[in-house]
Design an enzyme around this catalytic site. Structure first.
Site, PDB file in Angstrom:
ATOM      1  N   LEU A  91       0.870  -1.179   0.000  1.00  9.50           N
ATOM      2  CA  LEU A  91       0.000   0.000   0.000  1.00  9.50           C
ATOM      3  C   LEU A  91       0.902   1.222   0.000  1.00  9.50           C
ATOM      4  O   LEU A  91       1.540   1.548   0.987  1.00  9.50           O
ATOM      5  CB  LEU A  91      -0.903  -0.033   1.231  1.00  9.50           C
ATOM      6  CG  LEU A  91      -1.778  -1.301   1.349  1.00  9.50           C
ATOM      7  CD1 LEU A  91      -2.462  -1.361   2.713  1.00  9.50           C
ATOM      8  CD2 LEU A  91      -2.803  -1.371   0.223  1.00  9.50           C
ATOM      9  N   ASN A  92       0.960   1.908  -1.133  1.00 11.04           N
ATOM     10  CA  ASN A  92       1.984   2.914  -1.396  1.00 11.04           C
ATOM     11  C   ASN A  92       1.370   4.288  -1.671  1.00 11.04           C
ATOM     12  O   ASN A  92       1.876   5.054  -2.479  1.00 11.04           O
ATOM     13  CB  ASN A  92       2.833   2.457  -2.603  1.00 11.04           C
ATOM     14  CG  ASN A  92       4.020   3.339  -2.859  1.00 11.04           C
ATOM     15  OD1 ASN A  92       4.784   3.655  -1.957  1.00 11.04           O
ATOM     16  ND2 ASN A  92       4.181   3.774  -4.109  1.00 11.04           N
ATOM     17  N   GLY A  93       0.276   4.587  -0.976  1.00  7.99           N
ATOM     18  CA  GLY A  93      -0.428   5.836  -1.270  1.00  7.99           C
ATOM     19  C   GLY A  93       0.003   7.025  -0.445  1.00  7.99           C
ATOM     20  O   GLY A  93      -0.390   8.156  -0.714  1.00  7.99           O
ATOM     21  N   GLY A  94       0.836   6.786   0.596  1.00 11.29           N
ATOM     22  CA  GLY A  94       1.145   7.854   1.540  1.00 11.29           C
ATOM     23  C   GLY A  94       2.331   8.716   1.137  1.00 11.29           C
ATOM     24  O   GLY A  94       3.281   8.259   0.509  1.00 11.29           O
ATOM     25  N   HIS A 200      -7.268   2.345   2.709  1.00 10.59           N
ATOM     26  CA  HIS A 200      -6.765   1.122   2.083  1.00 10.59           C
ATOM     27  C   HIS A 200      -7.838   0.069   1.858  1.00 10.59           C
ATOM     28  O   HIS A 200      -7.597  -0.935   1.181  1.00 10.59           O
ATOM     29  CB  HIS A 200      -5.580   0.537   2.851  1.00 10.59           C
ATOM     30  CG  HIS A 200      -5.725   0.533   4.341  1.00 10.59           C
ATOM     31  ND1 HIS A 200      -6.700  -0.166   4.997  1.00 10.59           N
ATOM     32  CD2 HIS A 200      -5.002   1.155   5.308  1.00 10.59           C
ATOM     33  CE1 HIS A 200      -6.578   0.014   6.304  1.00 10.59           C
ATOM     34  NE2 HIS A 200      -5.557   0.813   6.525  1.00 10.59           N
ATOM     35  N   LYS A 368       6.318   5.368  11.471  1.00  9.13           N
ATOM     36  CA  LYS A 368       5.350   6.454  11.389  1.00  9.13           C
ATOM     37  C   LYS A 368       5.942   7.786  11.837  1.00  9.13           C
ATOM     38  O   LYS A 368       5.374   8.834  11.563  1.00  9.13           O
ATOM     39  CB  LYS A 368       4.125   6.133  12.254  1.00  9.13           C
ATOM     40  CG  LYS A 368       3.429   4.834  11.927  1.00  9.13           C
ATOM     41  CD  LYS A 368       2.826   4.842  10.534  1.00  9.13           C
ATOM     42  CE  LYS A 368       2.054   3.572  10.241  1.00  9.13           C
ATOM     43  NZ  LYS A 368       1.609   3.504   8.826  1.00  9.13           N
TER      44      LYS A 368
END
Length: 480
Positions: A91-94, A200, A368
């Site tokens: 998951l590479n949306g950030g 996600h 984070k």
């Protein structure tokens, strides 16, 4: 919700969408349909909100939540065949903005000049070289925020033994909190910054709409291992893969033991006889403390998910998946808005033979904040084929708790305040607050608390060894 009201919203949204000159910045028809379904469910649900019935919650059975150490290990002879059924999805949306970095979070350097994405590619390349014919592929689900930049970044991996495929998750419009209509903008159409990626949970729809499900199945791939790009503990695990293949599990969630720092994490439960994920937002107010307790709910979701591609195809074709809606309150240009999002963990109830696995904490190493980065960059871990392995010189199985103050929040500030990353092998707890700097080659042991009062400064000289000390005020610490 009244059908005519949905039609009004759709008409308004289509007009604004069509006013966007760049077609790549527009919602496509599938995204429009997905948003309107989510929006309609939200509007209907506002008047029919259902709370979970606390008395129906039961602890998951051993079959629903397996212990990692109980999983059978595959024979050497079957490892390659198992891996040939697998693709890895990150998951590479950030973006890296919360840590003061520009661009996708995947480009933050986490070990020397090696980035998140570098390590992931190294891990998968190691598998493909070790097991010829496995051809484990890497998929990246980008958001519209990270897609263009990631396309440039992955060019450097062209000569590796890893096939990388990207696709983009949906773009949805924010909703004005007061009017509950899609957010109008000062110009005629939407611009890049006016959209948001809807969480996600959108993975299932975005993957299906991309036609990658059919493509992967045609190549003999049967399972996806999905995880956040910033979780450096989320590596391919053959024991888990063998378990889901042997048991024909359609959905497997990795959970790990909860500590007092993880009290808000979702947990797996048996609800009305079916495996489900219980999130803090679903808990009635009178049971919040019980939910946070580590005695009743002992594990939490790491967001490492193993899922059957055939099952995804079946569920999406039937349009069965209606994930719980997460309402994310934001403020944009002084306007209070809401974002309707969904989470991948909530999908567990839609799959047959779904289960959880209670995995070691080493499979949950998210970055984070710079506090996490300090631990990852330290001598607490060794690097092996792109994977972080705890240093055998560490005498305890747990990692230290590290809390860095706001002066360390951005990566550039953090790097300026450390002459080099301290030796933390014997550290239990570190709290740093205020204007504090560490010289090179410092060693921290036991519990160390360093607090510079407002207007004061603390500089820890190079070579210092600090053990079980509280340093407060404004001073230079004399090295041992």
């Amino acid at each position: 919700m009244d059908k005519s009201a949905v039609e009004v919203v759709e008409t308004k949204l289509r007009k604004m969408n069509e006013a966007v000159e760049d077609r790549n910045e527009q919602m496509n028809d599938k995204e429009m349909k997905g948003f309107l379904q989510l929006y309609n469910r939200y509007m209907v649900g506002r008047s029919k909100k259902q709370q979970i019935e606390w008395d129906l919650i039961q602890q998951p059975s051993d079959n629903m939540l397996q212990r990692y150490d109980s999983l059978p290990k595959p024979q050497k002879s079957e490892e390659a065949a198992l891996l040939s059924k697998l693709a890895v999805l990150k998951l590479n949306g950030g973006l890296g903005t919360s840590m003061g970095c520009k661009g996708p979070k995947n480009v933050i350097e986490v070990r020397g000049d090696t980035t998140f994405l570098d390590l992931i590619v190294q891990q998968i390349e190691h598998l493909n070289i070790t097991y010829p014919g496995a051809n484990v592929q890497l998929l990246l689900m980008n958001s519209f925020n990270t897609d263009a930049e990631t396309a440039k970044i992955i060019q450097k991996y062209q000569d590796t033994h890893v096939t990388i495929t990207t696709f983009q998750q949906s773009r949805y419009p924010r909703i004005i909190k007061e009017s509950l209509e899609p957010m109008p903008v000062t110009h005629e159409g939407y611009a890049h910054q006016d959209w948001y990626p809807p969480g996600h949970g959108d993975f299932f729809e975005a993957l299906y709409n991309s036609d990658l499900v059919e493509s992967l199945l045609a190549q003999g791939k049967e399972y996806l291992f999905v995880s956040n790009v910033d979780n450096l503990g989320a590596t391919v695990d053959l024991n888990i893969l063998k378990n889901i293949v042997d048991r024909e599990v359609e959905y497997c969630m990795e959970l790990t033991d909860k500590t007092r720092a993880d009290i808000k994490g979702g947990t797996i439960i048996s609800y009305d006889g079916k495996v489900s994920l219980l999130e803090v937002a679903q808990v009635p107010p009178q049971y919040i403390e019980e939910f946070k307790s580590v005695s009743k709910f002992k594990v939490f979701n790491t967001n490492n998910i193993w899922v059957s591609l055939r099952a995804v195809k079946r569920i999406m074709q039937a349009n069965e998946m209606k994930l719980d809606i997460i309402v994310n309150n934001k403020e944009v240009a002084g306007q209070k808005v809401i974002q309707l999002e969904t989470a991948i963990g909530a999908a567990i109830t839609y799959f047959n033979n779904a289960c959880g696995v209670n995995v070691p904490r080493s499979r949950f190493l998210p970055v984070k904040a710079t506090s996490d980065l300090l631990l990852i960059q330290s001598n607490m871990y060794n690097l092996k084929s792109g994977s972080l392995v705890m240093n055998p010189a560490r005498q305890f199985g747990t990692t230290p708790v590290i809390k860095l103050g706001t002066e360390f929040k951005k990566v550039a500030q953090y790097l300026e305040r450390f002459g080099s990353i301290p030796d933390v092998l014997e550290l239990d707890h570190l709290t740093v607050s205020g204007d504090v700097s560490f010289g090179a080659n410092t060693t921290l042991k036991g519990t160390v608390i360093v607090v510079a009062n407002p207007g004061n400064k603390i500089m820890i000289p190079a070579g210092s060894v600090i053990e079980n000390k509280v340093v407060v005020g404004s001073l230079h610490v004399i090295p041992h």
